[in-house]
Design an enzyme around this catalytic site. Structure first.
Site, PDB file in Angstrom:
ATOM      1  CE  LYS A 151       4.668   7.515  -1.153  1.00  0.00           C
ATOM      2  NZ  LYS A 151       3.856   7.876   0.016  1.00  0.00           N
ATOM      3  CB  THR A 171      -2.776  13.286   5.320  1.00  0.00           C
ATOM      4  OG1 THR A 171      -2.948  12.173   4.434  1.00  0.00           O
ATOM      5  CG2 THR A 171      -1.357  13.290   5.839  1.00  0.00           C
ATOM      6  CB  SER A 219      -5.816   4.687   1.862  1.00  0.00           C
ATOM      7  OG  SER A 219      -5.554   5.829   1.089  1.00  0.00           O
ATOM      8  CE  LYS A 232      -3.947   2.132   0.361  1.00  0.00           C
ATOM      9  NZ  LYS A 232      -3.505   2.986  -0.785  1.00  0.00           N
TER      10      LYS A 232
HETATM   11  P1  NAD Z   1       0.890  18.147  -2.148  1.00  0.00           P
HETATM   12  O1  NAD Z   1       1.478  17.986  -3.494  1.00  0.00           O
HETATM   13  O2  NAD Z   1      -0.574  18.271  -2.018  1.00  0.00           O
HETATM   14  O3  NAD Z   1       1.567  19.403  -1.422  1.00  0.00           O
HETATM   15  C1  NAD Z   1       2.951  19.551  -1.308  1.00  0.00           C
HETATM   16  C2  NAD Z   1       3.186  20.950  -0.766  1.00  0.00           C
HETATM   17  O4  NAD Z   1       4.594  21.121  -0.543  1.00  0.00           O
HETATM   18  C3  NAD Z   1       2.782  22.052  -1.741  1.00  0.00           C
HETATM   19  O5  NAD Z   1       2.261  23.149  -1.004  1.00  0.00           O
HETATM   20  C4  NAD Z   1       4.108  22.428  -2.408  1.00  0.00           C
HETATM   21  O6  NAD Z   1       4.114  23.734  -2.928  1.00  0.00           O
HETATM   22  C5  NAD Z   1       5.031  22.293  -1.210  1.00  0.00           C
HETATM   23  N1  NAD Z   1       6.424  22.124  -1.590  1.00  0.00           N
HETATM   24  C6  NAD Z   1       6.966  21.441  -2.623  1.00  0.00           C
HETATM   25  N2  NAD Z   1       8.294  21.578  -2.629  1.00  0.00           N
HETATM   26  C7  NAD Z   1       8.600  22.329  -1.554  1.00  0.00           C
HETATM   27  C8  NAD Z   1       9.809  22.830  -1.007  1.00  0.00           C
HETATM   28  N3  NAD Z   1      10.985  22.553  -1.582  1.00  0.00           N
HETATM   29  N4  NAD Z   1       9.742  23.573   0.124  1.00  0.00           N
HETATM   30  C9  NAD Z   1       8.558  23.845   0.699  1.00  0.00           C
HETATM   31  N5  NAD Z   1       7.391  23.430   0.222  1.00  0.00           N
HETATM   32  C10 NAD Z   1       7.415  22.684  -0.889  1.00  0.00           C
HETATM   33  O7  NAD Z   1       1.453  16.919  -1.283  1.00  0.00           O
HETATM   34  P2  NAD Z   1       0.872  16.323   0.052  1.00  0.00           P
HETATM   35  O8  NAD Z   1       0.043  15.166  -0.295  1.00  0.00           O
HETATM   36  O9  NAD Z   1       0.333  17.420   0.911  1.00  0.00           O
HETATM   37  O10 NAD Z   1       2.219  15.722   0.691  1.00  0.00           O
HETATM   38  C11 NAD Z   1       3.054  16.493   1.531  1.00  0.00           C
HETATM   39  C12 NAD Z   1       3.871  15.536   2.385  1.00  0.00           C
HETATM   40  O11 NAD Z   1       2.964  14.741   3.160  1.00  0.00           O
HETATM   41  C13 NAD Z   1       4.737  14.546   1.604  1.00  0.00           C
HETATM   42  O12 NAD Z   1       5.905  14.274   2.329  1.00  0.00           O
HETATM   43  C14 NAD Z   1       3.872  13.307   1.558  1.00  0.00           C
HETATM   44  O13 NAD Z   1       4.628  12.121   1.364  1.00  0.00           O
HETATM   45  C15 NAD Z   1       3.254  13.374   2.928  1.00  0.00           C
HETATM   46  N6  NAD Z   1       2.025  12.577   3.061  1.00  0.00           N
HETATM   47  C16 NAD Z   1       0.938  12.848   2.288  1.00  0.00           C
HETATM   48  C17 NAD Z   1      -0.185  12.055   2.429  1.00  0.00           C
HETATM   49  C18 NAD Z   1      -1.440  12.307   1.643  1.00  0.00           C
HETATM   50  O14 NAD Z   1      -2.424  11.595   1.863  1.00  0.00           O
HETATM   51  N7  NAD Z   1      -1.485  13.270   0.780  1.00  0.00           N
HETATM   52  C19 NAD Z   1      -0.208  11.002   3.350  1.00  0.00           C
HETATM   53  C20 NAD Z   1       0.915  10.778   4.140  1.00  0.00           C
HETATM   54  C21 NAD Z   1       2.036  11.583   3.971  1.00  0.00           C
END
Ligand code: NAD
Length: 431
Positions: free
Chosen positions: A104, A188, A356, A68
């Protein structure tokens, strides 16, 4: 011999192993990803040219159930990063006691450079390339950085075309109209909020007097920022890839979110558009945001944001890792010495995979739950496991990160030992 991000992630495993009694066979198995697939994806671009993209799918371990994990679209995606993210998923699913292993995927690209049609062709091409390695009982996909509901919908549709049957359970985070779950879009951030609500009262913090900075204003970061602001916390800074904004008296998070919703798309908004005019604020860099003198820091963007280079400058008292791997293991030790409490990714951001899981259950049963049902079930899981991790940390006198790994390792070790070593099995091949 491992190096890079996965090697760094594995040091947390080594640290926790000392506090468990899991067998040597089981611990050895957990040090290696089970299957690592690298694919080339040809895409016809809008101008008629052909471009080949590099994609990956890693199933780190599937002892406790099908793999997953999300799919990331980002220029920095590498096999090492995808393996590390799959490693974290393995421990996260065990920590939350979900019947899944860890996986992943990712494609190396800047998705902002592609048109919607090119993105759709790429997403469908990725599924073509990995179709033999995924499925509702094999490995299930989800959104991650720069992938969203629309992309999940294309992926599910493409898999269903290949299988010649509707197969919603192969992907989670889908649009509601294609079998998505209520509450997955906010899961999340909401899950992180429940962890914070479990932990911070233990330190007798009053929300109105607690300042917060959130790095990353995407699917995860924007939700946690809004929930904390609604509960009275002073969210003084947020940022995205283009930079951040700060105001001492707290930002109007709802207006910022509404602005972003109105100006759809995944391009960044800060400081190149009118959001900079919302309220009085100062423009700051992502580096400055991390070093603000706040009570709570929430990295919610990418990995390796707090390293040995800047850990000494961190002033927050509590860090909740909403991003995966935002702190390196070298930085961990520095933060620990400074007395900063770090609450780890595999616990804090597990609300996403928990919902999920609920989506997958609903797809398989055909019975769909309300948003309240989803949130209540998720809240129960997040708070129960957060309390257990807290109890292990107190009992063993270890950090919350090590406690989280101990908790997950106990479950993984039991499952691996119950299955046996399968030493007749050719390691690395697919069943
Ligand atoms: P997303 O694409 O929705 O958002 C990412 C955010 O980070 C955006 O605001 C982007 O502009 C910003 N960003 C990108 N590069 C950057 C940088 N260099 N410095 C600062 N900000 C930056 O992604 P998301 O789903 O919100 O994921 C964010 C984190 O959370 C990731 O590490 C992801 O693995 C983790 N995560 C997400 C989920 C989920 O369900 N979406 C679940 C578990 C973990």
């Amino acid at each position: 011999m491992m190096n890079g991000l996965l090697a760094d992630a594995s040091t947390r495993l080594e640290k926790a192993l000392k506090y468990t009694s899991i067998s040597e066979d089981a611990s050895e198995r957990l040090k290696h990803p089970k299957t690592s697939l690298s694919v080339s994806i040809p895409v016809r671009m809008d101008d008629g040219s052909l471009r080949i993209f590099q994609g990956y799918r890693v199933r780190y371990d599937d002892t406790r159930g099908p793999g997953k994990g999300g799919v990331r679209y980002h220029p920095n995606v590498t096999m090492d990063e995808v393996q590390s993210l799959a490693f974290w998923m393995t421990f996260k699913c065990a920590l939350l006691n979900l019947p899944f292993g860890g996986a992943k995927g990712g494609i190396t690209l800047n998705p902002k450079e592609l048109s919607k049609q090119e993105l759709e062709r790429l997403s469908r091409g990725y599924i073509e390339a990995i179709a033999d390695f995924i499925g509702p009982d094999i490995d299930i996909l989800a959104p991650d950085v720069y992938t969203n509901q629309m992309i999940m919908g294309w992926m599910m549709d493409q898999y269903s075309i290949i299988q010649r049957k509707i197969t919603p359970g192969v992907v989670t985070g889908k649009p509601l109209t294609m079998g998505g779950s209520q509450g997955r879009d906010t899961a999340t951030g909401t899950g992180a909020y429940y962890v914070i609500q479990t932990i911070l009262p233990k330190f007798e913090l009053i929300p109105e007097k607690t300042t917060v900075a959130v790095q990353g204003f995407g699917k995860a970061g924007a939700v946690i920022a809004e929930l904390l602001a609604k509960s009275g916390y002073k969210v003084v800074a947020v940022s995205d890839s283009k930079g951040g904004i700060y105001t001492e008296n707290g930002l109007d998070i709802l207006s910022i979110r509404n602005y972003k919703k109105e100006h759809r798309g995944i391009t960044a908004i800060y400081c190149e558009d009118t959001v900079c005019d919302i309220g009085d604020h100062e423009s700051i860099t992502n580096e400055q945001l991390l070093e603000l003198d706040v009570d709570v820091l929430i990295p919610a963007a990418l990995e390796n944001q707090i390293t040995a280079d800047n850990a000494n400058n961190i002033k927050a008292k509590f860090i909740f890792e909403v991003a995966n791997g935002p702190i390196t293991s070298a930085a961990d030790s520095i933060l620990e010495e400074k007395g900063i409490y770090v609450f780890p990714d595999i616990l804090v951001n597990a609300g996403g995979v928990t919902v999920s899981y609920f989506e997958w259950v609903q797809n398989r049963s055909g019975l769909y739950w309300t948003r309240t049902e989803v949130n209540e079930r998720m809240k129960d899981k997040m708070m129960t496991e957060a309390e257990q991790v807290w109890a292990i940390a107190q009992q063993d006198g270890v950090s919350m990160r090590t406690a989280a790994y101990i908790h997950a390792l106990n479950r993984l070790g039991d499952a691996l030992d119950a299955k046996g070593t399968r030493d007749y099995y050719v390691n690395g091949s697919l069943h």
